[in-house]
Design a protein around this motif. Structure first.
Motif, PDB file in Angstrom:
ATOM      1  N   TYR A  97     -26.709 -61.608  -4.093  1.00  0.00           N
ATOM      2  CA  TYR A  97     -27.635 -61.703  -3.930  1.00  0.00           C
ATOM      3  C   TYR A  97     -27.943 -63.022  -5.161  1.00  0.00           C
ATOM      4  CZ  TYR A  97     -32.806 -62.300  -3.660  1.00  0.00           C
ATOM      5  OH  TYR A  97     -34.065 -62.826  -3.663  1.00  0.00           O
ATOM      6  N   THR A  98     -28.009 -62.865  -6.289  1.00  0.00           N
ATOM      7  CA  THR A  98     -27.894 -63.956  -7.705  1.00  0.00           C
ATOM      8  C   THR A  98     -27.163 -64.518  -7.374  1.00  0.00           C
ATOM      9  OG1 THR A  98     -26.747 -62.278  -8.919  1.00  0.00           O
ATOM     10  CG2 THR A  98     -29.184 -61.218  -8.680  1.00  0.00           C
ATOM     11  N   GLN A  99     -26.546 -64.622  -6.758  1.00  0.00           N
ATOM     12  CA  GLN A  99     -25.333 -65.591  -6.979  1.00  0.00           C
ATOM     13  C   GLN A  99     -25.188 -66.765  -5.186  1.00  0.00           C
ATOM     14  OE1 GLN A  99     -21.707 -64.299  -7.632  1.00  0.00           O
ATOM     15  NE2 GLN A  99     -21.608 -63.868  -9.806  1.00  0.00           N
ATOM     16  N   GLY A 100     -25.890 -66.216  -4.592  1.00  0.00           N
ATOM     17  CA  GLY A 100     -26.483 -66.447  -3.508  1.00  0.00           C
ATOM     18  C   GLY A 100     -25.197 -66.558  -2.056  1.00  0.00           C
ATOM     19  N   ARG A 101     -24.860 -65.022  -2.455  1.00  0.00           N
ATOM     20  CA  ARG A 101     -23.668 -64.495  -1.218  1.00  0.00           C
ATOM     21  C   ARG A 101     -24.173 -63.745  -1.105  1.00  0.00           C
ATOM     22  NH1 ARG A 101     -17.942 -65.728  -3.973  1.00  0.00           N
ATOM     23  NH2 ARG A 101     -19.613 -65.638  -6.224  1.00  0.00           N
ATOM     24  N   TYR A 102     -24.188 -63.148  -0.082  1.00  0.00           N
ATOM     25  CA  TYR A 102     -23.869 -62.119   0.487  1.00  0.00           C
ATOM     26  C   TYR A 102     -22.676 -61.427   1.035  1.00  0.00           C
ATOM     27  CZ  TYR A 102     -28.708 -64.186   0.898  1.00  0.00           C
ATOM     28  OH  TYR A 102     -30.176 -63.825   1.029  1.00  0.00           O
ATOM     29  N   MET A 103     -22.939 -59.386   0.482  1.00  0.00           N
ATOM     30  CA  MET A 103     -21.864 -59.032   1.371  1.00  0.00           C
ATOM     31  C   MET A 103     -21.334 -58.692   1.998  1.00  0.00           C
ATOM     32  SD  MET A 103     -20.474 -56.937  -2.490  1.00  0.00           S
ATOM     33  CE  MET A 103     -19.377 -56.089  -1.441  1.00  0.00           C
ATOM     34  N   THR A 104     -21.018 -58.881   3.369  1.00  0.00           N
ATOM     35  CA  THR A 104     -21.327 -58.763   4.777  1.00  0.00           C
ATOM     36  C   THR A 104     -19.894 -58.851   5.375  1.00  0.00           C
ATOM     37  OG1 THR A 104     -21.422 -61.044   6.316  1.00  0.00           O
ATOM     38  CG2 THR A 104     -23.226 -59.952   5.193  1.00  0.00           C
ATOM     39  N   GLY A 105     -19.653 -58.285   6.620  1.00  0.00           N
ATOM     40  CA  GLY A 105     -18.366 -58.081   6.927  1.00  0.00           C
ATOM     41  C   GLY A 105     -18.284 -57.847   8.621  1.00  0.00           C
TER      42      GLY A 105
END
Length: 127
Positions: free
Chosen positions: A1-9
């Motif tokens: 989140y802090t780097q503008g990415r989300y972990m989804t799968g």
């Protein structure tokens, strides 16, 4: 989140639910509360998406607040990235409320602060 990415799968709730949140928000803003032509030849919003967010009071309040902020020009966009950011903060707020209520209820039952805190933690953090 802090780097503008989300972990989804695959099968992840975020990747599945974000498009539906955006779709429902767009339909509600257009005034399509019960019926929409977005569902092929048309269909009921509640019957077609009833298992997602159409009956969630938290989502309805969220839609109302987002619509108000958008109408006041405090929000620039309600795209899919907006809903991704909103999901994170709404989850934190919901879990905080759940933990607080569970703690207060358990404290009235067990009369022991550590026990109530432990029970609320287990309840709030369990699936």
């Amino acid at each position: 989140y802090t780097q503008g990415r989300y972990m989804t799968g695959d099968g992840d709730g975020i990747s599945q639910m974000l498009p539906f949140k955006k779709l429902l928000y767009d339909e509600y803003v257009k005034g399509n509360f019960f019926y929409s032509y977005q569902f092929g030849l048309g269909g009921g919003t509640y019957t077609q998406l009833g298992y997602y967010f159409t009956t969630s009071m938290v989502f309805m309040v969220t839609v109302a607040v987002v619509w108000l902020l958008n109408a006041l020009h405090l929000l620039q966009s309600t795209d899919i990235h907006f809903w991704a950011n909103a999901v994170i903060w709404l989850s934190v707020i919901k879990l905080t409320v759940i933990l607080f209520i569970a703690y207060r209820v358990l404290l009235s039952i067990v009369q022991h602060r550590l026990g109530a805190l432990t029970g609320a933690g287990i309840y709030g953090l369990s699936i």
